[in-house]
Design a protein around this motif. Structure first.
Motif: not given
Length: 318
Positions: A84-99
């Protein structure tokens, strides 16, 4: 500041779930999104995020990558594993930009990421871009359901169902004993073989199909095109006595009882058989057939059965 989940009005606004353990971040994003016209839900830890997402099924999720306890990567993996939730787009928020962390975000199912400190204008632009695609996909899935064609994507790699329409979920639960979001083994085996055969041939023509029967009903799967690496689209159609009776009734503009009588004539039943099935007398069935013949433009039982049979065959092939 969060509306009751049972009273979300999706006709006028999109729903955004923000997951962050820092109150200042929540407040900043909530105000910006609220001003932009979104309905905003919030969660301060992983377990709450999973519960909120399952209850409300938001249109998009802003997810903090690093939180105490269950981190954002694990939250995303669990959301993607639930039908029921697999289709929801997820945008991560992070202070870490390491690869390493960026790769982890995408591996967990994220479609994008923004860096901290959060810049609300940037977040709004990202949300608008992803929301448009998600909205179009949701409308397409709903349209398929509306016409009785449930759809689902299946991963050949692990048997997961990355997304499925509500009708597809209902049909799979009715016909198979398999966990939500996971393909039944017999279906997965057929898809793998059919996909392999289809890739070895020129595309086009009638999609390969497979079906299962259950209590007088049939669920047919048609394998369409790949939707990603090792992922394929399946369209499911259910046919049953009830569905076919309704279709025949509408096609020939019959009454509900006339539609039932004609259907059982097609199935080769005698007037006495039909009377027993419908709880009426053979004489009543004969009288109903006399009303049916003019509506079909025929004069005999054989002609009526032949005309209706061709219609039934067309419906079963869909």
């Amino acid at each position: 500041m969060t509306p009751m989940l049972d009273h979300l009005d999706r006709s006028r606004t999109d729903v955004v779930l923000i997951v962050d353990d820092v109150p200042d971040n929540l407040s900043l994003l909530h105000d910006a999104l609220d001003d932009a016209g979104y309905t905003v839900l919030v969660a301060t830890h992983g377990e709450a995020a999973l519960q909120r997402a399952s209850q409300a099924v938001p249109d998009i999720i802003l997810l903090d990558a690093l939180m105490p306890g269950m981190d954002g990567f694990e939250v995303a993996r669990r959301l993607k594993a639930q039908g029921e939730t697999s289709h929801i787009p997820i945008v991560f928020m992070t202070g870490l930009t390491d690869t390493e962390h960026v790769v982890s975000a995408f591996d967990a199912g994220g479609i994008d990421y923004v860096t901290k400190p959060i810049r609300p204008k940037e977040v709004l632009v990202r949300i608008q871009a992803h929301m448009q695609g998600a909205r179009q996909a949701r409308q397409a899935r709903n349209a398929l359901d509306a016409f009785g064609h449930a759809s689902v994507t299946i991963s050949l790699k692990d048997g997961r169902l990355p997304w499925q329409t509500p009708l597809a979920r209902q049909l799979l639960a009715r016909y198979f004993d398999a966990p939500d979001g996971v393909a039944p083994q017999e279906l997965l085996g057929w898809v793998r073989q059919a996909a392999s055969d289809r890739l070895g041939k020129a595309q086009g023509g009638t999609p390969p199909s497979w079906f299962v029967n259950q209590a007088g009903a049939r669920l047919t799967f048609a394998l369409h095109q790949p939707t990603g690496e090792e992922e394929w689209l399946l369209v499911m159609t259910e046919t049953s006595d009830r569905v076919l009776i309704e279709a025949i009734t509408q096609e020939f503009r019959l009454t509900a009882r006339e539609g039932e009588v004609l259907y059982w004539v097609v199935r080769g039943k005698t007037n006495r058989d039909i009377g027993d099935i419908l709880g009426s007398s053979p004489a009543t069935v004969k009288k109903q057939l006399e009303h049916i013949f003019p509506k079909l433009g025929v004069e005999t039982r054989t002609a009526a059965a032949g005309l209706a049979l061709s219609r039934v065959a067309q419906l079963k092939m869909r």
